[in-house]
Design a protein around this motif. Structure first.
Motif, short mmCIF file in Angstrom:
data_model
loop_
_atom_site.label_atom_id
_atom_site.label_comp_id
_atom_site.label_asym_id
_atom_site.label_seq_id
_atom_site.Cartn_x
_atom_site.Cartn_y
_atom_site.Cartn_z
N THR A 148 85.74 27.88 67.86
CA THR A 148 86.42 27.74 66.58
C THR A 148 87.46 26.63 66.68
N ASN A 166 86.28 35.84 69.34
CA ASN A 166 86.53 35.26 68.02
C ASN A 166 87.17 33.88 68.10
N ASP A 167 87.82 33.57 69.23
CA ASP A 167 88.47 32.27 69.42
C ASP A 167 87.50 31.21 69.94
#
Length: 167
Positions: free
Chosen positions: A38, A34-35
């Motif tokens: 981003t 998820n990192d």
């Protein structure tokens, strides 16, 4: 037969002792999918002090794994040892072994201590501290990058030093 049982016991003890959380997932330089890709706001801070510490982390999943594995191992070992007598003895020995194994596995702690640091830093003229999972050698007094998550109030002070390579 005795050597096989001894090998099984040693293997199980090694496996159970390996069911301990390492805390690596909490290090500032470890990211989840998820990192990746981003955008995160980064601030530069000045580290004033790096102090050794310990961080207590959850090891519930390691304890559950150890309890299950030891229970299964105990049941198999008990049944194997009891099978030399008769099937009823094997079943009882398997049950007893499973119970003893599960109790032994449950003795793995649900909390473990991992290496950490307490970082004291200046940001916008104010002094703060932040506990981080990591090694003292990963940080040094001076400029460092900090990723701050406004929603969770989590600070991830990125290592600004490298540890010596040990062989």
């Amino acid at each position: 037969m005795k050597s096989t049982i001894l090998i099984l016991i040693i293997s199980t003890i090694s496996f159970i002792s390996g069911c301990q959380a390492t805390g690596e997932q909490y290090q500032a330089d470890v990211f989840t999918t998820n990192d990746v890709n981003t955008k995160k706001e980064v601030k530069t801070i000045e580290l004033l002090m790096v102090q050794l510490g310990k961080v207590q982390i959850d090891n519930t999943s390691g304890k559950e794994t150890a309890t299950k594995a030891a229970g299964i191992f105990g049941a198999v070992l008990g049944a194997a040892l009891g099978s030399s007598k008769n099937s009823e003895t094997a079943a009882l020995a398997g049950l007893a072994g499973g119970t003893v194994g599960a109790v032994g596995g449950s003795m793995v702690s649900d909390k473990v201590m991992v290496d950490g640091v307490m970082l004291t830093y200046i940001e916008n003229g104010k002094t703060y501290t932040s506990a981080q999972v990591g090694k003292e050698c990963q940080f040094k007094v001076g400029i460092a990058a900090m990723i701050f998550n406004e929603d969770t109030k989590e600070t991830r002070i990125q290592p600004n030093n490298t540890c010596p390579i040990t062989q």
